[in-house]
Enzyme design. Structure first.
Site, short mmCIF file in Angstrom:
data_model
loop_
_atom_site.label_atom_id
_atom_site.label_comp_id
_atom_site.label_asym_id
_atom_site.label_seq_id
_atom_site.Cartn_x
_atom_site.Cartn_y
_atom_site.Cartn_z
N SER A 252 -20.57 3.58 -25.32
CA SER A 252 -20.50 4.77 -24.46
C SER A 252 -19.43 4.64 -23.38
O SER A 252 -19.28 3.60 -22.75
CB SER A 252 -21.84 5.04 -23.81
OG SER A 252 -21.70 6.13 -22.90
N LYS A 301 -32.75 11.48 -28.77
CA LYS A 301 -32.71 12.80 -28.14
C LYS A 301 -33.93 13.67 -28.47
O LYS A 301 -34.36 14.48 -27.65
CB LYS A 301 -31.42 13.51 -28.53
CG LYS A 301 -30.19 12.88 -27.89
CD LYS A 301 -28.90 13.55 -28.30
CE LYS A 301 -27.73 12.83 -27.63
NZ LYS A 301 -26.45 13.44 -27.90
N GLY A 486 -14.75 14.76 -30.42
CA GLY A 486 -16.01 14.55 -29.72
C GLY A 486 -15.80 14.30 -28.23
O GLY A 486 -16.73 14.46 -27.44
O1 LIG Z 1 -23.89 12.74 -26.77
C1 LIG Z 1 -23.86 12.25 -25.67
C2 LIG Z 1 -23.01 11.10 -25.37
C3 LIG Z 1 -23.84 9.93 -24.90
O2 LIG Z 1 -24.68 9.49 -25.93
C4 LIG Z 1 -22.89 8.76 -24.56
O3 LIG Z 1 -22.44 8.15 -25.51
O4 LIG Z 1 -22.60 8.51 -23.40
C5 LIG Z 1 -24.69 10.38 -23.73
C6 LIG Z 1 -25.59 11.52 -24.14
O5 LIG Z 1 -26.41 11.94 -23.08
C7 LIG Z 1 -24.76 12.68 -24.59
O6 LIG Z 1 -25.58 13.74 -25.01
#
Ligand SMILES: O=C1C[C@@](O)(C(=O)O)C[C@@H](O)[C@@H]1O
Length: 575
Positions: A252, A301, A486
């Site tokens: 992330s 999620k 993305g």
């Molecule tokens: O899809 C994403 C990206 C995420 O998963 C991240 O990789 O930081 C964080 C999630 O809350 C968000 O919905």
């Protein structure tokens, strides 16, 4: 867990463990560690080949640019040294006599050695008494007993290291740090233990360990990320903790984006990766107001909805939550979804930018379009519900046909098995959205759809943002489709999260700013400038009131480029 934090607020030092094989390299590394922002170095004598205590310790101590901790870890405590115990202890005594700032004694030998030092006179050097626990973090009571025995040796500082099996064990570590009577270092190694490093200054920890550039140590953050992204020296007991709850989590870019942005907004918060295995255990343990909110990532999620006390209507209709806020008044967990608007506006804007105008509706360029969603998990649900709300006709593919059917029902669409995607022929002008992790690091060569069919889509969107240009997007662009990275969705959903975390505005507040800049000729100018000079900071600062440009520059060095600038501007404008 109580919200009490340690008394040694803001006093943590960033420490670089050094494991060079030669004394010469150790000296070079000490200087590099200083240049990279370390406050103190830990010199591991047990890694030095053919270590000669007399001359080598002198070289190290004479050339140290920073306070030094001398460690000579034996095999029986997880180190490299296998030789004579008497010689090992002699070397440690010598290091103390030569003026090392700290000597590390293992608990088993500490009482005797400290006793000896007391009998001689202590020369100002401090003693760290350490204990490496083989396995998971013990209960609070057992840790309490261990700490008591370590303090009883007369240690100036204690150090406890465990191997976490679960992130919830870190709560015991935080408890230890905030209740210890002497300065303490306590952490767990590995991804599940990372928060014990990052949050240790909040709970009064004395040292935060970070690895040097190019010398990464598994499970340790880099010195640079500690100093620049997390700014651990700015953390205090009041710092609110936000985290990304996910598994895996290390891919992330959220920490790189949220941390500088929180600071820029003068919000006393930190955003950390949280590798979670068991949601129930996690929310039960981290229930204090210190833990103020979460991003929720793959694969949680949908599952996380049941742990929210209240769920925003949009998130409820999607059946997935990607943001959780602990409501300050009553501590209740409120779930939201910022993925939906984040992904759909990214797709809509790309279509509008291509001057595509839908024949049937001017409201959304998605109205009436065939929209193929691959993956019916949390992200797929958000995209599908968003596309449906804009009037698109959905076809949902998933390896689990029942899951695909369930989402298809919710969006009045069709469900198909993932395997049939290979032979699926979309209508002219259809949209393809990948909402599976296919193509994400490290398996970057995989694509979810057959390459020959990509040219049939007008637009291909990939929710995967690491790498920024996935193979799916590259192949789709080569086949002539509009592509949406993305990164666009990532940045847009993050703005929504940021607003919720900081209690600034609701999720819907994203669009007015964006609308303004999208329609503004300044934006076009700005994009051109960005592409020409590729200097996001200078262009934006002359254009709008400066905002979180810092976070953007940090992020751009990690792979965000001028091409993504519509969202960069969006982020700057909303903060
Ligand atoms: O899809 C994403 C990206 C995420 O998963 C991240 O990789 O930081 C964080 C999630 O809350 C968000 O919905």
């Amino acid at each position: 867990m109580g919200s009490t934090a340690g008394a040694f607020k803001n006093s943590a030092m960033v420490c670089a463990p050094l494991m060079a094989r030669s004394v010469e390299q150790m000296v070079i590394d000490m200087h590099s560690a200083k240049a990279q922002g370390a406050d103190v170095v830990e010199v591991r004598l047990d890694y030095i080949h053919d270590f000669q205590p007399g001359q080598d310790l002198e070289t190290i101590i004479r050339n140290k640019p920073l306070p030094v901790i001398i460690v000579y870890r034996p095999k029986w405590e997880g180190g490299q040294y296998e030789g004579d115990e008497h010689k090992r202890l002699e070397a440690l005594r010598l290091a103390h006599d030569l003026g090392a700032d700290y000597i590390d004694f293992e608990l088993k030998v500490a009482s005797e050695l400290i006793g000896e030092l007391e009998n001689k006179h202590r020369n100002g050097g401090k003693v760290i008494v350490s204990s490496y626990l083989n396995g998971a973090t013990p209960s609070k009571e057992k840790l309490g007993d261990l700490v008591a025995s370590m303090q009883a040796t007369g240690a100036d500082m204690i150090k406890v290291v465990s191997n976490a099996d679960d992130i919830t064990e870190m709560e015991r570590i935080f408890y230890l740090l905030s209740h210890c009577e002497v300065p303490a270092v306590a952490y767990s190694v590995g991804e599940r233990g990372l928060i014990s490093q990052l949050l240790c200054p909040k709970f009064g920890g004395a040292l935060v360990y970070g690895s040097m550039e190019g010398n990464s140590i598994p499970g340790l953050p880099t010195l640079d990320s500690l100093k620049e992204a997390y700014k651990v020296n700015c953390i205090d007991s009041d710092t609110k903790v936000f985290g990304l709850v996910s598994k895996p989590v290390s891919h992330s870019k959220g920490p790189l984006l949220h941390n500088p942005t929180l600071r820029h907004a003068n919000f006393n918060g930190i955003y950390v990766p949280m590798f979670v295995d068991d949601l129930k255990k996690f929310f039960d343990v981290y229930a204090s107001p210190d833990f103020a909110g979460y991003s929720v990532g793959f694969p949680y999620k949908e599952a996380v909805v049941q742990f929210c006390d209240e769920v925003h209507p949009l998130a409820k209709s999607i059946g997935a939550v990607n943001t959780i806020i602990r409501r300050p008044g009553d501590g209740k967990l409120i779930g939201y979804n910022t993925d939906c608007e984040g992904s759909i506006t990214a797709i809509e804007d790309a279509l509008r930018d291509q001057k595509y105008v839908n024949g049937r509706s001017l409201n959304s360029p998605l109205a009436g379009k065939q929209f193929v969603v691959v993956g019916a998990g949390g992200a797929g649900r958000a995209i599908a519900v968003g596309a449906r709300s804009r009037g698109a006709r959905l076809i949902v593919f998933d390896i689990d046909l029942e899951r695909a059917k369930c989402l298809a029902r919710a969006v009045s669409g069709e469900a198909r098995h993932f395997e049939s995607l290979e032979h699926f022929h979309p209508e002219n002008g259809a949209i393809l959205a990948n909402a599976t992790p296919i193509g994400m690091h490290p398996s970057t060569e995989r694509i979810p759809a057959a390459e020959e069919t990509l040219g049939n889509y007008q637009l291909v969107f990939d929710a995967v943002y690491t790498p920024r240009k996935t193979r799916l997007l590259k192949d789709a662009a080569a086949a002539g489709a509009i592509t949406v990275s993305g990164v666009e969705m990532f940045l847009r959903q993050a703005i929504g999260q940021f607003n919720l975390f900081t209690g600034r505005e609701g999720i819907s507040s994203i669009s007015p700013f964006y609308q303004y800049f999208r329609s503004s000729s300044k934006l076009v100018q700005c994009i051109e400038n960005l592409i020409v000079c590729n200097n996001i900071v200078s262009v934006l600062s002359s254009m709008i009131e400066m905002t979180s440009v810092l976070s953007l520059s940090a992020y751009s060095s990690e792979g965000l480029h001028a091409e993504d600038c519509s969202s960069q501007i969006l982020i700057c404008c909303t903060i």
